[in-house]
Design an enzyme around this catalytic site. Structure first.
Site, PDB file in Angstrom:
ATOM      1  N   ARG A  11      28.549  64.370  39.701  1.00  0.00           N
ATOM      2  CA  ARG A  11      27.949  63.904  40.957  1.00  0.00           C
ATOM      3  C   ARG A  11      27.855  62.381  40.970  1.00  0.00           C
ATOM      4  NH1 ARG A  11      22.812  67.858  42.289  1.00  0.00           N
ATOM      5  NH2 ARG A  11      23.852  69.861  41.952  1.00  0.00           N
TER       6      ARG A  11
ATOM      7  N   PRO B  99      22.141  70.823  52.326  1.00  0.00           N
ATOM      8  CA  PRO B  99      20.804  70.357  52.690  1.00  0.00           C
ATOM      9  C   PRO B  99      19.852  70.363  51.508  1.00  0.00           C
ATOM     10  CG  PRO B  99      21.199  72.561  53.546  1.00  0.00           C
ATOM     11  CD  PRO B  99      22.518  72.043  53.049  1.00  0.00           C
ATOM     12  N   GLU B 100      19.026  69.342  51.448  1.00  0.00           N
ATOM     13  CA  GLU B 100      18.012  69.257  50.413  1.00  0.00           C
ATOM     14  C   GLU B 100      16.670  69.662  51.005  1.00  0.00           C
ATOM     15  OE1 GLU B 100      18.149  65.662  48.122  1.00  0.00           O
ATOM     16  OE2 GLU B 100      20.337  65.554  48.181  1.00  0.00           O
TER      17      GLU B 100
ATOM     18  N   LYS C  68      14.719  74.796  48.328  1.00  0.00           N
ATOM     19  CA  LYS C  68      15.690  74.672  49.414  1.00  0.00           C
ATOM     20  C   LYS C  68      15.899  75.985  50.163  1.00  0.00           C
ATOM     21  CE  LYS C  68      18.086  71.263  46.542  1.00  0.00           C
ATOM     22  NZ  LYS C  68      19.352  70.910  45.864  1.00  0.00           N
TER      23      LYS C  68
END
Length: 293
Positions: free
Chosen positions: A283, A2-3, A58
């Site tokens: 990424r 989750p961001e 976060k």
């Protein structure tokens, strides 16, 4: 993982049920998650009143009446489930089946709310990559997880002037600079790709090369703020394992302009290009080479 928008969505979902409530007891069903739980975790929380729920980057923060704070991270698959009489009134109706699998319920907070109603807040985490740690009174901002975090990309805290100062002299690519949590706290791969597309900037361009162009810096700052605000309003991206506090899936992913759209037409009506994918620092980066320069 989750961001920032996902964590903020969880905070807002938990807030009405936790703020002002008293912790009656805590069920701790295992000794550790990613890290070991603090010593006497359940005992130290029993009887405490929850003053406020916060967020830093976060991380979810829970502030108690004795000055103690909990720092929580959702890891790869962590989620909170709310069980309360009026919980059905929240979006999503608590119907997400995975969140109801009690096999992975690792922590259960039994609460007495200020209106006298009870509630259970259940932390579920199949992969056990999340964690809950303590920050003692007065030590939250200096906690090792938080003390080196950069500016928050929400509200008016992030401006073109701030970005220019952060990027000055940096040879790293723009995407790498935006993902550096020491510069800007809470941005992740998804929203960096989206913000760079909105700003029309190549993710491979050196950050320092645009630091002196204030119009470009203002455009990028505005793109970051808007993509984060819209993602929060939409309930986060909900990719892979992420779910909201109420068990409902978010829907910002339906608004992605480049992320996960390799080979598809660019959504800039004036462009006509195609979304490409490259790998940067391990990424995936999604961008349009035609309109991001």
């Amino acid at each position: 993982m989750p961001e920032l928008p996902e964590v903020e969505t969880v905070r807002r979902g938990l807030q009405p049920f936790m703020e002002g409530a008293t912790v009656v007891r805590v069920e701790q069903n295992r000794p550790d998650l990613r890290f070991a739980f603090p010593e006497n975790f359940a005992e130290r929380l029993s009887g405490r009143r929850i003053e406020a729920l916060g967020r830093r980057a976060k991380y979810l923060t829970v502030h108690l009446d004795d000055g103690l704070s909990i720092i929580s991270h959702l890891g790869m698959s962590g989620s909170f489930r709310i069980e309360a009489e009026d919980a059905q009134g929240l979006p999503g109706g608590f119907h997400h089946e995975r969140s109801k699998n009690s096999l992975h319920d690792h922590v259960v907070f039994h609460l007495m709310r200020s209106d006298g109603a009870s509630a259970r807040i259940i932390y579920n985490d199949p992969r056990r990559f999340g964690f809950m740690l303590f920050a003692e009174k007065g030590a939250l901002e200096e906690h090792p997880l938080l003390k080196d975090l950069g500016v928050e990309p929400t509200g008016n805290l992030l401006s073109g002037e701030v970005l220019a100062a952060l990027f000055k002299g940096r040879r790293t690519p723009l995407k790498a600079a935006l993902l550096d949590q020491r510069l800007i706290a809470g941005l992740g791969n998804i929203y960096v790709c989206e913000a760079l597309w909105r700003a029309g900037l190549s993710p491979m361009r050196a950050a320092g090369s645009v630091a002196g162009e204030m119009d470009v810096m203002e455009r990028l700052a505005g793109a970051i703020r808007s993509v984060i605000a819209q993602a929060i309003a939409a309930g986060g991206s909900s990719l892979k394992d992420y779910i909201q506090a109420d068990g409902a899936l978010g829907y910002f992913q339906h608004s992605f302009s480049v992320y996960g759209r390799e080979g598809k037409p660019c959504r800039n009506p004036a462009c006509g290009g195609t979304v490409e994918r490259v790998v940067q620092s391990g990424r995936s980066t999604f961008f349009c080479a035609s309109c991001q320069t």
